[in-house]
Design a protein around this motif. Sequence first.
Motif, PDB file in Angstrom:
ATOM      1  N   SER A  62     103.852 -87.589 -40.220  1.00 38.79           N
ATOM      2  CA  SER A  62     104.485 -88.899 -40.048  1.00 38.79           C
ATOM      3  C   SER A  62     105.426 -89.188 -41.224  1.00 38.79           C
ATOM      4  CB  SER A  62     103.441 -90.000 -39.871  1.00 38.79           C
ATOM      5  OG  SER A  62     102.404 -89.861 -40.801  1.00 38.79           O
TER       6      SER A  62
ATOM      7  N   SER B  65      94.581 -89.036 -29.661  1.00 36.51           N
ATOM      8  CA  SER B  65      95.570 -87.971 -29.469  1.00 36.51           C
ATOM      9  C   SER B  65      96.275 -88.036 -28.115  1.00 36.51           C
ATOM     10  CB  SER B  65      94.912 -86.591 -29.607  1.00 36.51           C
ATOM     11  OG  SER B  65      94.575 -86.331 -30.953  1.00 36.51           O
ATOM     12  N   VAL B  68     100.165 -89.075 -27.154  1.00 32.75           N
ATOM     13  CA  VAL B  68     101.336 -88.197 -27.240  1.00 32.75           C
ATOM     14  C   VAL B  68     101.780 -87.817 -25.836  1.00 32.75           C
ATOM     15  CG1 VAL B  68     102.202 -85.977 -28.033  1.00 32.75           C
ATOM     16  CG2 VAL B  68     100.678 -87.285 -29.487  1.00 32.75           C
ATOM     17  N   PHE B  73     105.617 -88.340 -28.358  1.00 29.81           N
ATOM     18  CA  PHE B  73     105.160 -88.309 -29.750  1.00 29.81           C
ATOM     19  C   PHE B  73     105.893 -89.342 -30.613  1.00 29.81           C
ATOM     20  CE2 PHE B  73     103.013 -84.771 -32.389  1.00 29.81           C
ATOM     21  CZ  PHE B  73     102.470 -85.714 -33.245  1.00 29.81           C
ATOM     22  N   ILE B 119      95.701 -85.045 -33.456  1.00 27.73           N
ATOM     23  CA  ILE B 119      96.492 -86.061 -34.171  1.00 27.73           C
ATOM     24  C   ILE B 119      95.732 -86.545 -35.410  1.00 27.73           C
ATOM     25  CG2 ILE B 119      97.697 -88.311 -33.946  1.00 27.73           C
ATOM     26  CD1 ILE B 119      98.930 -85.931 -32.347  1.00 27.73           C
ATOM     27  N   ILE B 124      99.054 -83.652 -39.059  1.00 24.54           N
ATOM     28  CA  ILE B 124      99.832 -84.691 -38.375  1.00 24.54           C
ATOM     29  C   ILE B 124      99.798 -86.044 -39.099  1.00 24.54           C
ATOM     30  CG2 ILE B 124     100.241 -85.869 -36.173  1.00 24.54           C
ATOM     31  CD1 ILE B 124     100.693 -82.900 -35.899  1.00 24.54           C
TER      32      ILE B 124
END
Lengths: 217, 278
Positions: A62, B65, B68, B73, B119, B124
């Motif tokens: 991110s 998750s 997405v 995303f 995620i 991530i």
Amino acid sequence: MTQSEPVETFLNALLAMDRVAAKRTLEGSTAADARLDVVERLVVPSLERIGDLWERGEVSLSQVYMSGRMCEEMVDAILPPSDPGRVDQPPMAIAVLDDYHLLGKRMVYSVLRASGYELKDYGTVDGEALVSRVVRDGIVVLLISVLMLPSALHIKTVREALDRAGCRPFILVGGAPFRFDTELWREVGADAMAATAAEGVAVVRKLLDHLPKEYRS
Amino acid sequence: MLYTDDGPPNAGRPMIRTPEQIRALEPPQVADSPCLVKVLEATRGLKAAGGEETPIIGVVMSPFSVPVMQMGFEPYLNLMFEQPDLFERLMRLNEAFCIQWANAQLAAGATAICYFDPISSSTIVSPEHFRRTGLQVAMRTLAAINGPVAMHFASGRCMPILDDLPRTGAAVIGVSMLDDLAALKQRTAGKMALLGNLNGIEMRRWTPQQAEAQVRAAIAAAGHGGGFILSDNHGEIPYQVPEDTLLAISEAVHRWGTYPLDISRESPSAQPLKDPRS
Ligand code: B12
């Protein structure tokens, strides 16, 4: 002030997702005649460092994503898309093959634009559509992003169809399958792979430096 | 959905086009969904054939998750950072469905549930962000699932959040080849079992000897003292991996994975063919 100090300040502002501080650093070091120069000195090295930090697991996706977006906006403000001060380059395009998951591509697109390049965004395409657009637009540098292994393997068919059409763009590939199997790019007929968006910029820059003059602009 | 002959189906265009749509969503009911009912029938059939001998692992996507695929995303990252109220609402909807779906699979005969949550992986989101979001979601969801759960990062890294994971209630974690398996083992021993971590993508090119070396190295790193399930690091091996390679892996597991282990803890790890770049 040492050479690396503004980079450090800019980098920290990006990682903290602090738009105001990032903008201040960028504007503080921009002379009106050296807009592309500030991109080279500040934006490119910072994005490269962030890409490296992500690869080493030290920053999250991110943060990488937001940094790319912020830089793209800021560079657009000082160097609008058609500005002659942008990099002198041949036609370049990016596409995602067979997939609606576009974040990897979005990040590469942002980071390239934030580094002063312009490229067409083909979005999600299948192999056939990709080939016809590349031929139509006379693309010299083609970037392909994939998420799934089967899509990575389909790049081979794209290369073969381009060959049949007498079109030989430089193909730079990226995405998870290429990160997990670092030999895969050769197998599918690409010319290079990059593990991160920032590494992709380095490949493009090096390529363009060595490209004969007639391919430019 | 996008179907291909040479790989698993892939989610097509996301169905949530604007975050505002989240306000009007309701979780689907398992019994009303023919494709989910089919999975339950398959689970019952497997249970009837395998009895207590063969474990059956049901699968759910984590509420954290799955967005997405629900919305894309980039819109999801924007939602997380810019619209915390709608993010929270989406989590509650997805949690309700996830719990219902996990429990339906357990009732149909699944032995355990694999909760896929890449995620939450540090590949991530940052560990701090995970603690505020994915961890809370996992704690609430796993607490309501009536059976053992493996939390799987689908080949994303989890070393930076390892100490938080026992709080989710997961009995097992699915780990990546990008993390050091021996170090993971050392830090989780006695708390959680490990599931992993062969590189399924590179596996396409393994010779039987390389397959054996990789299996042996994984067992040397994580097999001692039990609490290790050998598998690929994503929970799904690509169709392109030759059957001979899979058989070589299976043989190597029988050879090196039978307790007491005939393999020293110090044995050097097998290197990937080339360093992966993730
Ligand atoms: C998060 C994740 C998910 C999430 C989100 C995926 C998504 N983006 O849509 C969810 C949970 C939805 C998911 C689901 C699945 N996943 Co998944 N997932 C991952 C994971 C952990 C990260 C992928 C990701 O989004 N990373 C973030 C993006 C931004 O990174 P990226 O695409 O790699 O891009 C970076 C670089 O690669 C580079 N880059 C990307 N493109 C390009 C292009 C160029 C030209 C350049 C220069 C650079 C470049 O720049 C970016 C930033 O620096 C990976 C494993 C991993 N560790 O990477 C597996 C992975 C992608 N998943 C995989 C699979 C198989 C699936 C499923 C099919 C599983 C299933 N059977 O359902 C589903 C289907 C997904 C779908 N789209 O419908 C496989 C794909 C390979 C394969 N085996 O075919 C992977 C690689 C796991 C593995 N090790 O096998 N997944």
